[in-house]
Design a protein around this motif. Structure first.
Motif, PDB file in Angstrom:
ATOM      1  N   VAL A  36       1.002  -1.264  -0.055  1.00 20.15           N
ATOM      2  CA  VAL A  36      -0.106  -0.114   0.019  1.00 20.15           C
ATOM      3  C   VAL A  36       0.967   1.391   0.069  1.00 20.15           C
ATOM      4  O   VAL A  36       0.667   2.183  -0.713  1.00 20.15           O
ATOM      5  CB  VAL A  36      -0.953  -0.102   1.204  1.00 20.15           C
ATOM      6  N   ALA A  37       2.078   1.245   0.747  1.00 20.70           N
ATOM      7  CA  ALA A  37       2.895   2.408   0.658  1.00 20.70           C
ATOM      8  C   ALA A  37       3.352   2.622  -0.407  1.00 20.70           C
ATOM      9  O   ALA A  37       3.734   3.662  -0.978  1.00 20.70           O
ATOM     10  CB  ALA A  37       3.985   2.134   1.993  1.00 20.70           C
ATOM     11  N   LEU A  38       4.085   1.504  -1.401  1.00 17.83           N
ATOM     12  CA  LEU A  38       4.345   1.858  -2.565  1.00 17.83           C
ATOM     13  C   LEU A  38       3.362   2.396  -3.525  1.00 17.83           C
ATOM     14  O   LEU A  38       3.627   3.404  -4.269  1.00 17.83           O
ATOM     15  CB  LEU A  38       4.967   0.400  -3.246  1.00 17.83           C
ATOM     16  N   VAL A  92       1.541   7.185  -6.654  1.00 23.55           N
ATOM     17  CA  VAL A  92       0.584   8.377  -6.891  1.00 23.55           C
ATOM     18  C   VAL A  92       0.804   9.652  -6.305  1.00 23.55           C
ATOM     19  O   VAL A  92       0.895  10.503  -7.029  1.00 23.55           O
ATOM     20  CB  VAL A  92      -0.861   8.044  -6.135  1.00 23.55           C
ATOM     21  N   ALA A  93       1.534   9.595  -5.166  1.00 23.14           N
ATOM     22  CA  ALA A  93       1.998  10.856  -4.591  1.00 23.14           C
ATOM     23  C   ALA A  93       3.105  11.595  -5.595  1.00 23.14           C
ATOM     24  O   ALA A  93       3.153  12.713  -5.864  1.00 23.14           O
ATOM     25  CB  ALA A  93       2.696  10.920  -3.237  1.00 23.14           C
ATOM     26  N   LEU A  94       4.025  10.520  -6.186  1.00 18.97           N
ATOM     27  CA  LEU A  94       5.069  11.146  -7.062  1.00 18.97           C
ATOM     28  C   LEU A  94       4.487  11.460  -8.462  1.00 18.97           C
ATOM     29  O   LEU A  94       4.998  12.819  -8.715  1.00 18.97           O
ATOM     30  CB  LEU A  94       6.041  10.005  -7.365  1.00 18.97           C
ATOM     31  N   ALA A 109       0.808  13.774   1.100  1.00 24.65           N
ATOM     32  CA  ALA A 109       2.191  13.149   0.624  1.00 24.65           C
ATOM     33  C   ALA A 109       2.743  13.802  -0.720  1.00 24.65           C
ATOM     34  O   ALA A 109       3.607  13.947  -0.695  1.00 24.65           O
ATOM     35  CB  ALA A 109       2.167  11.706   0.579  1.00 24.65           C
ATOM     36  N   TRP A 110       1.688  14.286  -1.560  1.00 23.01           N
ATOM     37  CA  TRP A 110       2.248  14.897  -2.796  1.00 23.01           C
ATOM     38  C   TRP A 110       2.677  16.314  -2.740  1.00 23.01           C
ATOM     39  O   TRP A 110       3.550  16.764  -3.505  1.00 23.01           O
ATOM     40  CB  TRP A 110       0.990  14.840  -3.763  1.00 23.01           C
ATOM     41  N   HIS A 132      13.629  11.372  -3.735  1.00 20.38           N
ATOM     42  CA  HIS A 132      12.847  12.006  -2.619  1.00 20.38           C
ATOM     43  C   HIS A 132      11.691  11.080  -2.087  1.00 20.38           C
ATOM     44  O   HIS A 132      11.527  11.121  -0.895  1.00 20.38           O
ATOM     45  CB  HIS A 132      12.497  13.456  -2.898  1.00 20.38           C
ATOM     46  N   ALA A 133      10.942  10.758  -3.244  1.00 16.43           N
ATOM     47  CA  ALA A 133       9.734   9.872  -2.866  1.00 16.43           C
ATOM     48  C   ALA A 133      10.164   8.638  -2.251  1.00 16.43           C
ATOM     49  O   ALA A 133       9.404   8.192  -1.442  1.00 16.43           O
ATOM     50  CB  ALA A 133       9.039   9.695  -4.375  1.00 16.43           C
TER      51      ALA A 133
END
Length: 575
Positions: A390-392, A397-399, A450-451, A500-501
């Protein structure tokens, strides 16, 4: 100097956030009257007469826009609505909860200042002797990465349950403040100490400190000057500390049963008492915005009248590349997590055996069993895999969002500032009200915040790259804007933002675990780390191993977050 576009972006972001909060009863797509009925009496059948009576009582037939206008008008006159559960005005209870939370935050700030002072004392002493060096960066980084809910769980287990040095629950006297304030203040103090630890050696290496030393100025005065020189760059980060306290207050208040506004908001989200949740969210967000305003005012005050409207150069210092230990630690922590997953992945995390209820660790079950007799090693291992996947997804998506919106600073500037003032738990409360508590809702909540750091990083890199000589030469030579973007800007921006992501991946996993711990993420029987720890806490006195297993796993993940962030930071600074 404020540009009209930047002001418009900030206003639009704040207005959109207020609109989302105001429209919570209808954003879920369900019938608000049905939500009210279930909030008041879960056992009652939703017959048409009962639903019609609720709609008439609350005026729901007027429609969402009319009721939104009434809500906004009521806020202006001091009326935040009526609770769907109790039927009482929500504002008095929210203000009472705010008083408790502010007291807790004040205690946490005292702890944070003490921790930060202890961390930077060696650095400040060295700076006063003309030997600028960082002395406690690693320790500060470690304290910063410890989630409040995890530290609070450890403090509760050790000092309240085992040693009985402090009360575990309630809000009856000063003794109830100690452990919660430490749980919230230590990570905040680690952040302040880390920022100061970076700034002090740079300030101490400037020319004026040498001049003062030659003139015979005392060490105490030099230390005071170095500290004052470092504070202007630090004060704008004060808002981050308060934002962290706002987010931490929800988990800490829930864990220690403190009747603050954070616990009130969590209870409202779980009970779908949306008017109460709306008021709590607005107050919590205003607390973050107020902290930003106070930090900006203190920054101007410290700069002095002569320097207002100007920018004080930030002290810079050269940084060495990452050492061998900094390169090895992430590999060690990641290998330990992989080993944990490999050992427990082939065990069944959902198999129930009540005869093994709260069984102690053994050769057959190395981490013991939970309250239903399920294998803790299996649940922790499968929880690691689930959380990592889920974190990946959240990071990917945030990246994409961060890169895309980072190229549009006029559009994203306001949302970035607003979302940086919103901890993931507040976003989790909103998504739980809209989507219900779930893994998907927790993922959406973390993506929402997160984005923003990735977009800010992208914007800074784009501006730097567009000002580069080779890009300017390409523009003068008649290069097309889209070609320059594809050939020069994007290839230069993507790799550092991608790194960074990736470096934020362990922190993202911790954020997901914190939402699971609060009941806003994964739901039973999923073996998610935060949920597993939450399920074990009621039995911590009888079976501490059930809580220590997920606690140790989360601590290992936190250590990985520290080591990767420190490594990435050293690489970035060292070039």
């Amino acid at each position: 100097m404020f540009r009209p576009a930047a002001l418009a972006s900030r206003f639009a972001a704040v207005a959109a956030l207020v609109l989302v909060v105001g429209m919570l009863p209808w954003l879920s797509g369900g019938d608000p009257a049905l939500s009210v009925l279930r909030a008041r009496s879960a056992e009652r059948d939703p017959d048409p007469e009962a639903l019609a009576a609720i709609r008439d009582q609350l005026g729901l037939d007027a429609g969402p826009l009319v009721l939104l206008g009434r809500w906004l008008t009521g806020l202006a006159s001091g009326d935040a609505g009526t609770s769907w559960v109790s039927g009482k005005p929500v504002l008095p209870g929210v203000l009472a909860g705010l008083g408790v939370s502010l007291t807790l935050m004040a205690g946490a700030i005292v702890v944070a200042v003490l921790v930060a002072g202890a961390l930077v004392a060696p650095t400040l002493a060295a700076a006063s002797r003309g030997r600028p060096r960082s002395a406690s960066g690693a320790v500060a980084a470690m304290l910063t990465a410890v989630p409040e809910f995890l530290l609070a769980s450890v403090l509760l287990i050790v000092f309240a349950v085992w040693l009985r040095w402090a009360p575990p629950f309630g809000w009856e006297g000063p003794e109830n403040l100690v452990l919660p304030a430490i749980a919230m203040g230590v990570p905040a103090g680690g952040l302040l100490g880390r920022l100061l630890d970076d700034a002090l050696p740079a300030a101490a290496g400037e020319q004026w400190t040498t001049t003062w030393t030659v003139l015979g100025v005392g060490r105490a005065r030099i230390a005071g000057g170095v500290l004052r020189r470092s504070l202007p760059a630090l004060l704008p980060q004060l808002a981050l500390v308060v934002v962290g306290l706002v987010g931490g207050a929800v988990a800490v208040e829930e864990l220690f049963a403190i009747p603050g506004i954070g616990r009130m908001a969590l209870g409202a989200a779980v009970a779908q008492d949306l008017p109460l949740l709306q008021a709590c969210l607005l107050v919590l967000l205003l607390t973050g915005f107020a902290a930003s305003a106070v930090s900006a005012a203190l920054h101007l005050l410290l700069m002095g009248r002569a320097l207002r409207g100007t920018t004080l150069p930030v002290a810079q210092r050269a940084a060495a590349g990452p050492g061998r230990l900094a390169r090895v630690l992430p590999v060690v922590f990641a290998s330990a997590l992989i080993l944990l997953v490999a050992v427990g992945l082939f065990r069944d995390p959902t198999a129930v055996d009540v005869s093994l209820r709260l069984a102690a660790p053994s050769w057959e079950r190395p981490l013991g069993a939970d309250a239903l007799g399920r294998d803790m090693l299996a649940r922790v291992a499968h929880g690691a895999l689930r959380t990592a996947l889920v974190a990946l997804l959240v990071t990917a998506v945030a990246l994409v969002l961060g890169l895309g919106l980072g190229f549009l600073p006029r559009l994203s500037g306001g949302p970035v500032e607003v979302l940086n003032a919103m901890p993931p738990v507040l976003a989790g409360l909103i998504t739980a009200a809209v989507l219900g508590p779930s893994t998907a809702g927790a993922a959406v909540a973390v993506v929402l915040v997160a984005w923003a750091p990735l977009a800010a990083h992208t914007t800074a890199l784009v501006r730097e790259e567009r000002a580069a000589t080779h890009v300017q030469a390409s523009r003068v030579a008649g290069g097309d804007r889209s070609w320059i973007l594809r050939a020069h800007v994007l290839p230069a921006v993507f790799p550092p933002v991608f790194r960074h992501a990736l470096l934020r991946l362990p922190g993202t996993a911790l954020a997901l675990a914190s939402l699971g711990f609060l009941g806003l993420g994964a739901q039973p029987p999923e073996p998610e780390w935060g949920l597993v720890l939450s399920e074990a806490m009621p039995y911590v006195e009888r079976a501490p191993w059930a809580a220590l297993a997920p606690t140790a796993a989360l601590a290992l993940l936190g250590a990985l977050a520290v080591s990767t962030s420190s490594l990435g930071r050293r690489i970035a600074v060292g070039g």
